[in-house]
Motif scaffolding. Structure first.
Motif, PDB file in Angstrom:
ATOM      1  N   ALA A  53      48.300  48.150  46.888  1.00 53.65           N
ATOM      2  CA  ALA A  53      47.705  48.403  45.572  1.00 53.65           C
ATOM      3  C   ALA A  53      48.063  47.282  44.594  1.00 53.65           C
ATOM      4  N   ALA A  54      49.361  46.852  44.656  1.00 51.33           N
ATOM      5  CA  ALA A  54      49.793  45.752  43.780  1.00 51.33           C
ATOM      6  C   ALA A  54      49.033  44.470  44.109  1.00 51.33           C
ATOM      7  N   ARG A  56      46.091  44.299  45.460  1.00 49.41           N
ATOM      8  CA  ARG A  56      44.707  44.463  44.979  1.00 49.41           C
ATOM      9  C   ARG A  56      44.609  44.202  43.468  1.00 49.41           C
ATOM     10  N   LYS A  57      45.613  44.729  42.725  1.00 45.11           N
ATOM     11  CA  LYS A  57      45.633  44.520  41.277  1.00 45.11           C
ATOM     12  C   LYS A  57      45.737  43.040  40.925  1.00 45.11           C
ATOM     13  N   THR A  58      46.681  42.359  41.622  1.00 49.20           N
ATOM     14  CA  THR A  58      46.843  40.918  41.364  1.00 49.20           C
ATOM     15  C   THR A  58      45.579  40.154  41.718  1.00 49.20           C
ATOM     16  N   LYS A  60      42.570  41.395  41.674  1.00 53.42           N
ATOM     17  CA  LYS A  60      41.590  41.706  40.628  1.00 53.42           C
ATOM     18  C   LYS A  60      41.843  40.878  39.365  1.00 53.42           C
ATOM     19  N   ARG A  61      43.147  40.758  39.008  1.00 53.96           N
ATOM     20  CA  ARG A  61      43.492  39.963  37.829  1.00 53.96           C
ATOM     21  C   ARG A  61      43.097  38.501  38.007  1.00 53.96           C
TER      22      ARG A  61
END
Length: 203
Positions: A53-54, A56-58, A60-61
């Protein structure tokens, strides 16, 4: 037949109650073991999921940053493309104004009349008025009436001809027998003093 915890009753098999208890305990133990293993697996999966998840977030960022960077670049390019024609227009305007200025200057230069010749400076009437030297000054410059300018010229011509200007200090004049009478008996006088002394012998 040996006994293994079960008794034959007719056609069916009757299980001993102690055996059933053991089997139930084993089942419970297996269930507990399965639960523990499931918990461990879930516990292992949770950090992995969190990591994913982390990530994926990075990701996305990063994609969002890239998009914003692309948008900024696009806007900058648009602004640059807008500025270029404006700059070109300004450069064209400047060139035109420079050409106009040069054309105006050329026209002004053509229009300017020829420079008038500077009028010669007229001498002062007082200096041009003839003066009469007395008998003492007449031995040096002559007895005829002449303007003051001519008188000074003749006086300096006399000094140079006789070599009366001092060799060391060029401002001083060494008087001979004729000039001593004009200078009031002084053997040496300065240029400024000489003009004062000469003016006394003029009418």
């Amino acid at each position: 037949m040996p006994y293994f915890g079960a008794q034959h009753v007719g056609a069916g098999i009757r299980i001993h109650p102690t055996f059933e208890v053991r089997m139930a305990a084993k089942r419970k133990a297996k269930k507990k073991a399965k639960k523990r293993t499931a918990k461990r697996r879930t516990a292992k999966r949770k950090p992995a999921r969190r990591k994913k998840a982390a990530k994926r977030k990075t990701a996305k960022r990063k994609t969002a940053k890239r998009k914003t960077a692309k948008r900024k670049k696009a806007t900058k390019r648009k602004k640059a493309t807008k500025r270029k024609p404006a700059r070109r227009k300004k450069a064209v305007k400047r060139k035109k104004t420079a050409k106009r200025k040069t054309a105006k200057r050329k026209k002004a230069a053509k229009r300017k009349p020829a420079k008038k010749k500077k009028a010669k400076r007229k001498p002062n009437a007082a200096f041009m008025r003839p003066v009469q030297p007395d008998s003492l000054l007449a031995d040096v410059v002559g007895s005829t009436p002449i303007p003051r300018t001519e008188l000074t010229k003749k006086l300096w011509a006399y000094i140079r001809r006789k070599g009366l200007q001092d060799s060391q200090n060029r401002r001083m004049i060494n008087a001979d027998a004729a000039l001593k009478k004009v200078f009031g008996g002084k053997a040496q006088v300065s240029m400024f003093e000489m003009t004062k002394l000469v003016s006394r012998h003029v009418r």
